[in-house]
Design an enzyme around this catalytic site. Structure first.
Site: not given
Ligand code: NI
Length: 390
Positions: A80, A138-139, A361
Site C-alpha cells: 500500500d 500496512e499503513e 512519509h
Molecule cells: Ni513502511
C-alpha cells in the site's frame, strides 16, 4: 563499493526496477491495491506459480515447494501507498494526485516478486516450502491481522516469517538486524473532559475544562518520566486538542488525543492502567469529569533469535555493514511475529545525494534503487540458511 548479487539476481534487476517504477506511478491506498495485486498475481503466474488472490480483499499468496519435506518459511511484502501529494522530481513520480509510495512498499513488492521468480528456479534445492505473501494496508488500518484471520499462517502451516523494510536514513547497503524488540506497539488514546460552560468573566460559576486539560496534558508526561522504569522505553505524545469557540466563553468540553508507544507488553499494560486511573481522578481535582479511551494499535515487533540468526549469517556472508536501528514507529508485521518465530530487518537505501534524503512519509521521500539486488540477495540467502542446509 556494494557487493554484487548472484547472476540470477543481476539478470532480473532491470525488470524488478521497471516493476517498482510502475507501482510507484500508480500508488493505491490500503485495501484498494486492486491494480497492484493484479500485477503481482500476473508476475507470479508468469514465473510459473499459482497465486491465490483476494485474501483480506487484495492480498496475494503463492507457494514454492521443494522436493524434500521441511519447514515452511514465509516471506512478506506490503503493497500500500499513503495519502500524500508527491513532490519529488522523479521521472516515475506518482500519477495519482494525493497518493504516493512514500514508505518504499513499492520496492518491497517488486523485490519479493523478483525473489519469487528466482526461488521458483531453485526449488529443486529446497527442503521445505517458501510461502510468499503480499499484504494490503500496512499503513493502516492494517492488513496483517485480516490476512491471519483468513488463515494465511495455515495450509501449509507457517513455521517462520521474514520481512524487510528499506530505510531512507540508513546508508545504502547497511543492514540493521537484531533479536528482541525492534519496533514499538503503536496505540492511540482519546481524553474527553466534561466541564460546565459559562461566561469567561465568571469562572467561579463554571467548571473550566480548558485549565484542567492544560494541567492534565503536562501531568500525563509524568507517567513516563516518574512512574515508568527508566530502563523501559516508552513515548506518550498528545497530538490533537479541541475545545472552545469564543474568547469570552468557557466551553462545556475539551477533547484531546494522541499516541502511546512502547516495546513490551507489560509496559504497555502498565501505561494504560496508569492513565485509566489518572485521568478521571486528576479531573476530579479540577471539578470536571474526565474519561480515558484507549485504542489498541499494532503490537510491538519482536524478533526471534533463530530467524534473526539467518539474517545475520546472510549479512555476514555478503559482507554488508551492520547498523543499529530500533524505532518507536509501528509495523503490522508484528502480528505475524506474535504467532510464529520471525525476523524483520532494515536495509539501508539512503539516496547517494544527501539533499535527496527525506524521512519516510515525506512528500519528497525517495530511496536508492541500488538496494534492490541486495534485498533480493538477502532474502535468497535467508531461504538458503533455512531450507538449503545439508
Ligand atoms: Ni513502511
Amino acid at each position: 563499493m556494494l557487493p554484487t548479487a548472484r547472476p540470477e539476481v543481476q539478470a532480473l534487476i532491470e525488470e524488478v526496477i521497471a516493476l517498482r517504477r510502475d507501482f510507484h506511478r500508480h500508488p493505491e491506498l490500503g485495501f484498494e491495491e486492486v491494480r497492484t495485486s493484479a500485477k503481482v498475481a500476473q508476475f507470479l503466474r508468469e514465473s510459473g506459480l499459482e497465486p491465490r488472490e483476494g485474501i483480506a480483499k487484495t492480498g496475494v499468496c503463492a507457494l514454492i515447494e521443494g522436493p524434500v519435506d521441511g519447514p515452511t518459511l514465509m516471506l512478506r511484502a506490503d503493497m500500500d501507498a499513503l495519502p500524500i501529494l508527491e513532490e519529488t522530481d522523479l521521472e516515475f513520480a506518482s500519477q495519482v494526485p494525493g497518493k504516493m509510495h512514500a514508505c518504499g512498499h513499492d520496492l518491497h513488492t517488486a523485490i519479493l516478486l523478483g525473489t519469487a521468480r528466482i526461488l521458483q528456479g531453485m526449488k529443486a534445492r529446497l527442503k521445505g516450502r517458501v510461502k510468499l505473501i503480499f499484504q494490503p494496508a500496512e499503513e493502516g488500518p492494517g492488513g496483517a491481522w485480516p490476512m491471519i484471520e483468513q488463515g494465511i499462517l495455515q495450509n501449509p502451516k507457517v513455521d517462520y516469517a521474514l520481512g524487510l523494510h528499506l530505510w531512507s536514513d540508513l546508508p545504502c547497503g547497511h543492514v540493521a538486524i537484531q533479536s528482541g524488540p525492534v519496533m514499538a506497539a503503536a496505540d492511540t488514546f482519546q481524553v474527553l473532559i466534561h466541564g460546565k460552560g459559562g461566561h469567561a468573566a465568571y469562572p467561579h460559576e463554571s467548571a473550566d475544562p480548558i485549565v484542567a486539560a492544560a494541567a492534565l496534558i503536562g501531568a500525563m508526561q509524568t507517567v513516563i518520566s516518574r512512574r515508568t522504569n527508566p530502563f523501559d522505553t516508552a513515548v506518550l505524545s498528545v497530538t490533537q486538542i479541541r475545545g472552545g469557540s469564543a474568547d469570552n466563553v468557557i466551553p462545556e468540553r475539551v477533547e484531546f488525543s494522541g499516541t502511546i508507544r512502547s516495546f513490551q507488553q507489560p509496559v504497555r499494560d502498565f501505561l494504560v492502567a496508569q492513565l485509566q486511573e489518572m485521568v478521571p481522578n486528576f479531573c476530579k481535582a479540577y471539578g470536571v469529569e474526565g474519561e480515558f479511551h484507549f485504542h489498541q494499535g499494532y503490537p510491538p515487533l519482536i524478533n526471534h533469535p533463530v530467524p534473526t540468526g539467518w539474517v545475520e549469517q546472510a549479512v555476514k556472508k555478503l559482507g554488508l555493514p551492520r547498523a543499529v536501528q530500533a524505532t518507536m514507529g509501528g509495523e503490522d508485521m508484528a502480528y505475524y511475529l506474535q504467532e510464529v518465530p520471525g525476523a524483520f530487518f532494515f536495509l539501508g537505501a539512503a539516496p547517494a545525494a544527501k539533499e535527496r534524503t527525506f524521512p519516510h512519509h515525506h512528500p519528497k521521500f525517495q530511496l536508492d534503487e541500488r538496494a534492490v539486488p541486495l534485498a533480493m540477495e538477502l532474502f535468497l540467502r535467508c531461504v538458503e540458511e533455512c531450507l538449503c542446509t545439508e
